[in-house]
Design an enzyme around this catalytic site. Structure first.
Site, PDB file in Angstrom:
ATOM      1  N   HIS A  12       0.804  -1.238   0.000  1.00  0.00           N
ATOM      2  CA  HIS A  12       0.000   0.000   0.000  1.00  0.00           C
ATOM      3  C   HIS A  12       0.834   1.285   0.000  1.00  0.00           C
ATOM      4  O   HIS A  12       0.294   2.360   0.310  1.00  0.00           O
ATOM      5  CB  HIS A  12      -0.955  -0.005   1.198  1.00  0.00           C
ATOM      6  CG  HIS A  12      -0.282   0.066   2.547  1.00  0.00           C
ATOM      7  ND1 HIS A  12      -0.790  -0.566   3.657  1.00  0.00           N
ATOM      8  CD2 HIS A  12       0.847   0.686   2.971  1.00  0.00           C
ATOM      9  CE1 HIS A  12      -0.015  -0.324   4.697  1.00  0.00           C
ATOM     10  NE2 HIS A  12       0.996   0.438   4.315  1.00  0.00           N
ATOM     11  N   HIS A  59      -2.644   4.246   9.786  1.00  0.00           N
ATOM     12  CA  HIS A  59      -1.310   4.700  10.191  1.00  0.00           C
ATOM     13  C   HIS A  59      -1.428   5.918  11.106  1.00  0.00           C
ATOM     14  O   HIS A  59      -1.014   7.020  10.755  1.00  0.00           O
ATOM     15  CB  HIS A  59      -0.471   5.040   8.967  1.00  0.00           C
ATOM     16  CG  HIS A  59      -0.237   3.888   8.035  1.00  0.00           C
ATOM     17  ND1 HIS A  59      -1.198   3.403   7.183  1.00  0.00           N
ATOM     18  CD2 HIS A  59       0.867   3.125   7.822  1.00  0.00           C
ATOM     19  CE1 HIS A  59      -0.702   2.381   6.478  1.00  0.00           C
ATOM     20  NE2 HIS A  59       0.544   2.196   6.857  1.00  0.00           N
ATOM     21  N   HIS A 193       9.809  -4.090   4.522  1.00  0.00           N
ATOM     22  CA  HIS A 193      10.260  -2.694   4.624  1.00  0.00           C
ATOM     23  C   HIS A 193      10.466  -2.300   6.076  1.00  0.00           C
ATOM     24  O   HIS A 193       9.810  -2.815   6.971  1.00  0.00           O
ATOM     25  CB  HIS A 193       9.359  -1.707   3.893  1.00  0.00           C
ATOM     26  CG  HIS A 193       7.929  -1.559   4.339  1.00  0.00           C
ATOM     27  ND1 HIS A 193       7.028  -2.591   4.411  1.00  0.00           N
ATOM     28  CD2 HIS A 193       7.221  -0.449   4.720  1.00  0.00           C
ATOM     29  CE1 HIS A 193       5.838  -2.130   4.783  1.00  0.00           C
ATOM     30  NE2 HIS A 193       5.930  -0.838   4.996  1.00  0.00           N
ATOM     31  N   GLU A 240       3.242  -5.768   8.718  1.00  0.00           N
ATOM     32  CA  GLU A 240       1.953  -5.525   8.039  1.00  0.00           C
ATOM     33  C   GLU A 240       1.459  -6.792   7.328  1.00  0.00           C
ATOM     34  O   GLU A 240       0.261  -6.955   7.087  1.00  0.00           O
ATOM     35  CB  GLU A 240       2.091  -4.387   7.012  1.00  0.00           C
ATOM     36  CG  GLU A 240       2.264  -3.010   7.647  1.00  0.00           C
ATOM     37  CD  GLU A 240       2.437  -1.881   6.629  1.00  0.00           C
ATOM     38  OE1 GLU A 240       2.320  -0.723   7.038  1.00  0.00           O
ATOM     39  OE2 GLU A 240       2.708  -2.144   5.438  1.00  0.00           O
TER      40      GLU A 240
END
Ligand code: DHB
Ligand code: FE
Length: 293
Positions: A12, A59, A193, A240
């Protein structure tokens, strides 16, 4: 009855949203990334569902450290794109499906998963970027969306096992909704990441591709992986990826076998698989799995 016809998995990355909003998708840096989603946008046109159940993470936009629901289901009639610091993205308002969302909340909570019910919520890049990647930039999203937010930002985060079992319960809930709806479930976020600290910029292509292999062929085994392995191998934000296990758990080869009288459905068909680095700080992974008829 309603049916889950397919699951979609995608990263995303917010910079993807900025590339779309600023008209940069044909630039050499972004072109290979968007090319990997050309098939998906066509597939989406040909397989537009009645509802998307979209598993994503907020977030610190709708929620903050003041309130941290582990699992939150959006039951509202609509959800506005959030202001993430530069004003809300110029994307359509997300139309919800309160009836199906309320049914899923009822069914899943009675099935022993404690969801937070959210009747008012803005949605950030975690939800809008996957919609853009799959649907392009239409004046209105092609169908209603039920946002399902998972806390993967503030520890403690839910385990892969819990997410996978929750997916099974969501599969059962959808298939007991008394209307002939075609429902897709999307798992978003990831892949490897890390955005901060000495390991910022970490990417692990081998691990990511193994994750994709196992998500397809051995989701049960994959679901037992402890969270520390995600963080060690895929970086702090690689966690995630537990959200992908919710979508995978709802596919009929898994969820039907978990029903009291159920025999598992056939394995899903992999209709598309894509992996790309770089995209901002994140490795982008993408799968489309179709349930057997
Ligand atoms: C990036 C990735 C994310 O998942 C996110 O939520 C924010 C930023 C990035 O790659 O820059
Ligand atoms: Fe993120």
């Amino acid at each position: 009855m309603a049916r889950i016809t397919a699951s979609v998995y995608t990263s995303h990355v917010p910079a993807i949203g900025a590339a779309i909003d600023l008209g940069k998708t044909d630039e050499p840096y972004w072109q290979p990334l968007f090319k990997g989603y050309e098939f998906s946008r066509q597939w989406m046109k040909e397989h537009t569902p009645d509802v998307i159940f979209l598993v994503y993470n907020d977030h610190a936009t709708a929620f903050s450290l003041d309130m941290i629901p582990t699992f939150a289901i959006g039951t509202a009639a609509q959800f506005a794109p959030a202001d993430e610091g530069w004003g809300p993205r110029p994307v359509p308002t997300v139309i919800g499906h309160p009836e199906l969302a309320a049914h899923i909340a009822q069914s899943v909570i009675q099935d022993d998963f404690d969801l937070t019910i959210v009747n008012k919520m803005d949605v950030d890049h975690g939800l809008t970027v996957p919609l853009n990647l799959m649907c392009g930039s239409p004046p209105a999203w092609p169908c209603p969306v039920i946002p399902f937010a998972v806390n993967v930002v503030q520890y403690p985060v839910p385990s892969g096992r819990r997410c996978f079992n929750l997916g099974k319960a969501i599969g059962r809930a959808v298939e007991s909704f008394d209307a002939p709806l075609d429902v897709q479930i999307w798992g978003t976020g990831g892949m490897s990441h890390q955005l901060q600290g000495p390991r910022a910029g970490l990417i692990n292509k081998e691990w990511d591709n193994r994750f994709l292999d196992r998500l397809i062929a051995d989701p049960e085994g994959l679901s037992t992986m402890p969270h520390i392995d995600y963080v060690r191998e895929a970086g702090s934000e690689g966690i995630e990826l537990v959200m992908w296990l919710i979508a995978r758990g709802a596919m009929s080869d898994v969820s039907r076998g978990a029903m009291p009288d159920g025999s598992p459905g056939a394995k899903p068909t992999v209709v598309h698989r894509f992996y790309h680095v770089p995209a901002s700080n994140t490795a982008v992974g993408h799968l489309i799995l179709e349930n057997a008829q």
